[in-house]
Design an enzyme around this catalytic site. Sequence first.
Site, PDB file in Angstrom:
ATOM      1  N   HIS A  69      -3.098  -1.390  -0.900  1.00 26.95           N
ATOM      2  CA  HIS A  69      -2.038  -2.443  -0.727  1.00 26.95           C
ATOM      3  C   HIS A  69      -2.986  -4.116  -0.784  1.00 26.95           C
ATOM      4  O   HIS A  69      -3.259  -4.086   0.137  1.00 26.95           O
ATOM      5  CB  HIS A  69      -0.834  -2.004  -0.496  1.00 26.95           C
ATOM      6  CG  HIS A  69      -0.756  -2.009   1.000  1.00 26.95           C
ATOM      7  ND1 HIS A  69      -0.054  -3.626   1.433  1.00 26.95           N
ATOM      8  CD2 HIS A  69      -0.971  -1.430   1.980  1.00 26.95           C
ATOM      9  CE1 HIS A  69      -0.443  -2.911   3.114  1.00 26.95           C
ATOM     10  NE2 HIS A  69      -0.209  -1.611   3.355  1.00 26.95           N
ATOM     11  N   ASP A 187      -4.202  -5.354   8.000  1.00 27.77           N
ATOM     12  CA  ASP A 187      -2.838  -4.421   7.035  1.00 27.77           C
ATOM     13  C   ASP A 187      -3.091  -5.273   5.888  1.00 27.77           C
ATOM     14  O   ASP A 187      -1.580  -5.820   6.248  1.00 27.77           O
ATOM     15  CB  ASP A 187      -1.809  -3.767   7.887  1.00 27.77           C
ATOM     16  CG  ASP A 187      -1.119  -2.995   7.521  1.00 27.77           C
ATOM     17  OD1 ASP A 187      -1.547  -3.007   5.995  1.00 27.77           O
ATOM     18  OD2 ASP A 187      -0.127  -2.571   8.038  1.00 27.77           O
ATOM     19  N   GLU A 221       3.907  -2.571  -1.099  1.00 29.56           N
ATOM     20  CA  GLU A 221       3.988  -1.356  -0.337  1.00 29.56           C
ATOM     21  C   GLU A 221       5.212  -1.439   0.984  1.00 29.56           C
ATOM     22  O   GLU A 221       5.575  -0.483   1.372  1.00 29.56           O
ATOM     23  CB  GLU A 221       2.437  -1.303  -0.357  1.00 29.56           C
ATOM     24  CG  GLU A 221       2.548   0.607   0.848  1.00 29.56           C
ATOM     25  CD  GLU A 221       2.305  -0.391   2.205  1.00 29.56           C
ATOM     26  OE1 GLU A 221       2.618   1.366   3.432  1.00 29.56           O
ATOM     27  OE2 GLU A 221       2.942  -0.951   3.300  1.00 29.56           O
ATOM     28  N   ASP A 241      -4.656   2.721   4.056  1.00 32.09           N
ATOM     29  CA  ASP A 241      -3.794   2.277   4.535  1.00 32.09           C
ATOM     30  C   ASP A 241      -4.972   1.928   5.962  1.00 32.09           C
ATOM     31  O   ASP A 241      -5.797   1.444   6.041  1.00 32.09           O
ATOM     32  CB  ASP A 241      -2.401   2.123   4.638  1.00 32.09           C
ATOM     33  CG  ASP A 241      -1.169   1.508   4.840  1.00 32.09           C
ATOM     34  OD1 ASP A 241      -1.610   0.405   5.942  1.00 32.09           O
ATOM     35  OD2 ASP A 241      -0.714   1.273   4.134  1.00 32.09           O
ATOM     36  N   HIS A 321       0.107  -5.371  12.688  1.00 31.75           N
ATOM     37  CA  HIS A 321       1.521  -5.724  12.313  1.00 31.75           C
ATOM     38  C   HIS A 321       1.831  -6.991  13.776  1.00 31.75           C
ATOM     39  O   HIS A 321       2.753  -8.150  13.534  1.00 31.75           O
ATOM     40  CB  HIS A 321       3.024  -5.037  13.002  1.00 31.75           C
ATOM     41  CG  HIS A 321       3.326  -4.440  10.694  1.00 31.75           C
ATOM     42  ND1 HIS A 321       4.060  -3.411  10.563  1.00 31.75           N
ATOM     43  CD2 HIS A 321       2.078  -4.419   9.228  1.00 31.75           C
ATOM     44  CE1 HIS A 321       4.074  -3.199   9.352  1.00 31.75           C
ATOM     45  NE2 HIS A 321       2.590  -3.056   9.238  1.00 31.75           N
TER      46      HIS A 321
END
Length: 344
Positions: A69, A187, A221, A241, A321
């Site tokens: 993604h 990510d 995503e 991922d 994240h």
Amino acid sequence: MKLNKEYIVKTLVKYLDIPSPGGYTTKIINEAKKEFEDMGIPARLTNKGALIATFEGINDKEHKTISAHVDTLGAMVKEITTDGRLKFHKIGGGSWNAIEGENCHVITQEGKKYRGSILPRQASSHIYGEASYKTLRDGENMLVRIDEKVHTKEEVLNMGIRVGDFIYMDTRTEITENGFIKSRYIDDKSAVAIVFSICKYLRENNITPKYTTHFFLSNYEEIGHGVSAVPEKTKEFIAIDIGTVGEGQESDEYSVSIAAKDNKGPYNFELRKKLVDVAQKYNINYKVDVYNRYGSDASAVVHQGYDVNFACIGPGVDGTHHYERTHIEAIENNIKLLIKYITE
């Protein structure tokens, strides 16, 4: 298998440099489309703006689809305050603390960019004392301070900034001499680099996949609906991922992480075993892991009702994240595993 490490890093940095918070991905998709076509790999856009590139294989009856993604976390202007600052909604997950103090761009609907920084409302300890670090970091207290001479809502509006404009954070990408990669949005920009490195390797070595293989670059995503147009002959679907590195996890920053389960449920055991068998056969460093708060394009696909075997792999990433870190070895191990998977 000798991989072009310089190309891997160059491609990763290139796509990290293209802002693509969820909902603002046209530029990065167009660049990816051009890159596929420059390699001689046809690519088409879906109605929703995702990209499907198709590498023809020896067997065209049963296809494989591999996704990555291009969308990342980010934010959107929610409100312009009376003193000329911006309240915002987060796009995707992540904690408010993860973006405190980060520099950012605000991009208007007309494409103009303004610099800013993300700070709590009571940022200065000289002014607010204990409240500066005790105040909750949330949508009410976190604001964008725009780097312009603005003090009112009207002055901000005159600049062209409106509710609904996108905000994206600086990535602060750094590649260390010993192979660590530090950046926001590994990510899933690392997966984009993996996809193009696979294609480059196959092209340069005149290798044809055993089965026709689709590379699906999804663009929603992080919001939860990245893939919604799986090529019809697909029998196996693998999402690239990231693996989560930290307390209670098996993944590390040097291996390909193979998901056994995420919070939505188990991945297909037979396909997972096939990937483990390939890794073992070719001495590719891997870890099998179970994730706590995690979903992928592969798990989203089967929850939409697609009849495919599904798996998820990725480089192990520390601080997911947040300000993320992985190692070039993890990316290389993902590339090696997928090359062997689609050519055997």
